[in-house]
Design a protein around this motif. Structure first.
Motif, PDB file in Angstrom:
ATOM      1  N   SER A   1      57.029   3.122  48.012  1.00  0.00           N
ATOM      2  CA  SER A   1      57.954   3.133  46.874  1.00  0.00           C
ATOM      3  C   SER A   1      58.573   4.495  46.593  1.00  0.00           C
ATOM      4  O   SER A   1      59.695   4.563  46.106  1.00  0.00           O
ATOM      5  CB  SER A   1      57.255   2.632  45.613  1.00  0.00           C
ATOM      6  OG  SER A   1      56.241   3.524  45.210  1.00  0.00           O
ATOM      7  N   GLY A   2      57.891   5.565  46.899  1.00  0.00           N
ATOM      8  CA  GLY A   2      58.424   6.896  46.649  1.00  0.00           C
ATOM      9  C   GLY A   2      59.191   7.416  47.844  1.00  0.00           C
ATOM     10  O   GLY A   2      60.422   7.431  47.853  1.00  0.00           O
ATOM     11  N   LEU A   3      58.483   7.800  48.870  1.00  0.00           N
ATOM     12  CA  LEU A   3      59.123   8.350  50.058  1.00  0.00           C
ATOM     13  C   LEU A   3      60.008   7.316  50.755  1.00  0.00           C
ATOM     14  O   LEU A   3      61.137   7.601  51.132  1.00  0.00           O
ATOM     15  CB  LEU A   3      58.065   8.883  51.025  1.00  0.00           C
ATOM     16  CG  LEU A   3      58.570   9.712  52.186  1.00  0.00           C
ATOM     17  CD1 LEU A   3      59.290  10.965  51.698  1.00  0.00           C
ATOM     18  CD2 LEU A   3      57.413  10.085  53.095  1.00  0.00           C
ATOM     19  N   GLY A   4      59.504   6.109  50.908  1.00  0.00           N
ATOM     20  CA  GLY A   4      60.279   5.049  51.568  1.00  0.00           C
ATOM     21  C   GLY A   4      61.340   4.436  50.690  1.00  0.00           C
ATOM     22  O   GLY A   4      62.340   3.915  51.175  1.00  0.00           O
ATOM     23  N   GLY A   5      61.132   4.454  49.376  1.00  0.00           N
ATOM     24  CA  GLY A   5      62.148   4.028  48.429  1.00  0.00           C
ATOM     25  C   GLY A   5      62.237   2.549  48.138  1.00  0.00           C
ATOM     26  O   GLY A   5      63.171   2.110  47.472  1.00  0.00           O
ATOM     27  N   ILE A   6      61.303   1.725  48.595  1.00  0.00           N
ATOM     28  CA  ILE A   6      61.373   0.279  48.374  1.00  0.00           C
ATOM     29  C   ILE A   6      60.470  -0.104  47.213  1.00  0.00           C
ATOM     30  O   ILE A   6      59.259   0.098  47.261  1.00  0.00           O
ATOM     31  CB  ILE A   6      60.942  -0.496  49.634  1.00  0.00           C
ATOM     32  CG1 ILE A   6      61.868  -0.163  50.803  1.00  0.00           C
ATOM     33  CG2 ILE A   6      60.920  -1.990  49.358  1.00  0.00           C
ATOM     34  CD1 ILE A   6      61.420  -0.760  52.129  1.00  0.00           C
ATOM     35  N   ARG A   7      61.074  -0.674  46.163  1.00  0.00           N
ATOM     36  CA  ARG A   7      60.331  -1.138  44.990  1.00  0.00           C
ATOM     37  C   ARG A   7      60.890  -2.469  44.519  1.00  0.00           C
ATOM     38  O   ARG A   7      62.081  -2.728  44.640  1.00  0.00           O
ATOM     39  CB  ARG A   7      60.476  -0.159  43.830  1.00  0.00           C
ATOM     40  CG  ARG A   7      59.676   1.083  43.945  1.00  0.00           C
ATOM     41  CD  ARG A   7      59.770   1.937  42.692  1.00  0.00           C
ATOM     42  NE  ARG A   7      60.956   2.758  42.560  1.00  0.00           N
ATOM     43  CZ  ARG A   7      61.358   3.694  43.407  1.00  0.00           C
ATOM     44  NH1 ARG A   7      60.720   3.892  44.517  1.00  0.00           N
ATOM     45  NH2 ARG A   7      62.418   4.420  43.163  1.00  0.00           N
ATOM     46  N   GLN A   8      60.034  -3.255  43.941  1.00  0.00           N
ATOM     47  CA  GLN A   8      60.503  -4.459  43.267  1.00  0.00           C
ATOM     48  C   GLN A   8      61.098  -4.042  41.928  1.00  0.00           C
ATOM     49  O   GLN A   8      60.517  -3.228  41.215  1.00  0.00           O
ATOM     50  CB  GLN A   8      59.340  -5.440  43.053  1.00  0.00           C
ATOM     51  CG  GLN A   8      59.755  -6.691  42.337  1.00  0.00           C
ATOM     52  CD  GLN A   8      58.669  -7.742  42.326  1.00  0.00           C
ATOM     53  OE1 GLN A   8      58.857  -8.795  42.871  1.00  0.00           O
ATOM     54  NE2 GLN A   8      57.531  -7.461  41.704  1.00  0.00           N
ATOM     55  N   ALA A   9      62.249  -4.582  41.585  1.00  0.00           N
ATOM     56  CA  ALA A   9      62.882  -4.255  40.310  1.00  0.00           C
ATOM     57  C   ALA A   9      62.069  -4.826  39.158  1.00  0.00           C
ATOM     58  O   ALA A   9      61.375  -5.841  39.301  1.00  0.00           O
ATOM     59  CB  ALA A   9      64.300  -4.804  40.278  1.00  0.00           C
TER      60      ALA A   9
END
Length: 172
Positions: free
Chosen positions: A51-59
């Motif tokens: 979620s941080g470095l890779g940038g993928i998060r559920q909204a």
């Protein structure tokens, strides 16, 4: 602190666990061989990598990654990351790279999903998708310059599909 937890093999941490034969996150930093050692209790680093470095998060308020947030957060001298995550709608992937004067992001948003994307740009004119200006790119909507969002970064919505964003003169 994070560097110490990950790279040192001579004291308890992730490196220590690897040195002592762990193939999954262990129940304790010490990786004791006499206890169950297949727990995600210490998985906060992995979550940060996605979620941080890779940038993928559920909204927020999204169910099963129907709405996704893409906002990689490069740190230090890390200039590249590639992350994929299997959602119920399909695979989402984000691969970014930063070089002097240029930032690129290859993004795949699964079918029946949408992503709120954040890029290090002040205006849409700095961004292209496969060479097409962002404002004219297919599947892109709700473009918000950083000045309107209260932060220096550009945000927009990307429909399901595959994108290859290029940011000229990124804002760091």
């Amino acid at each position: 602190v994070i560097f110490d937890m990950n790279s040192h093999y001579d004291k308890p941490g992730y490196g220590w666990q690897l040195a002592h034969g762990a193939t999954a996150l262990t129940e304790s930093w010490q990786a004791y061989g006499f206890v169950s050692n297949n727990h995600l209790m210490l998985g906060h680093l992995m979550e940060w990598l996605y979620s941080g470095l890779g940038g993928i998060r559920q909204a927020d308020n999204s169910i099963a990654f129907h709405n996704i947030e893409i906002n990689p957060m490069p740190v230090g001298d890390v200039n590249y990351a590639s992350t994929t995550y299997q959602t119920p709608y399909g695979e989402v992937s984000c691969r970014w790279e930063r070089k002097p004067g240029m930032y690129t992001m290859k993004l795949t948003v699964p079918a029946n999903s949408a992503a709120c994307v954040t890029l290090p740009a002040s205006t849409a004119s700095q961004v292209s998708d496969y060479g097409t200006p962002l404002a004219d790119a297919e599947g892109i909507s709700n473009i918000m310059p950083g000045s309107r969002t209260g932060n220096p970064n550009l945000t927009f919505t990307a429909a399901s599909g595959t994108y290859n964003f290029q940011v000229a003169d990124p804002v760091w």
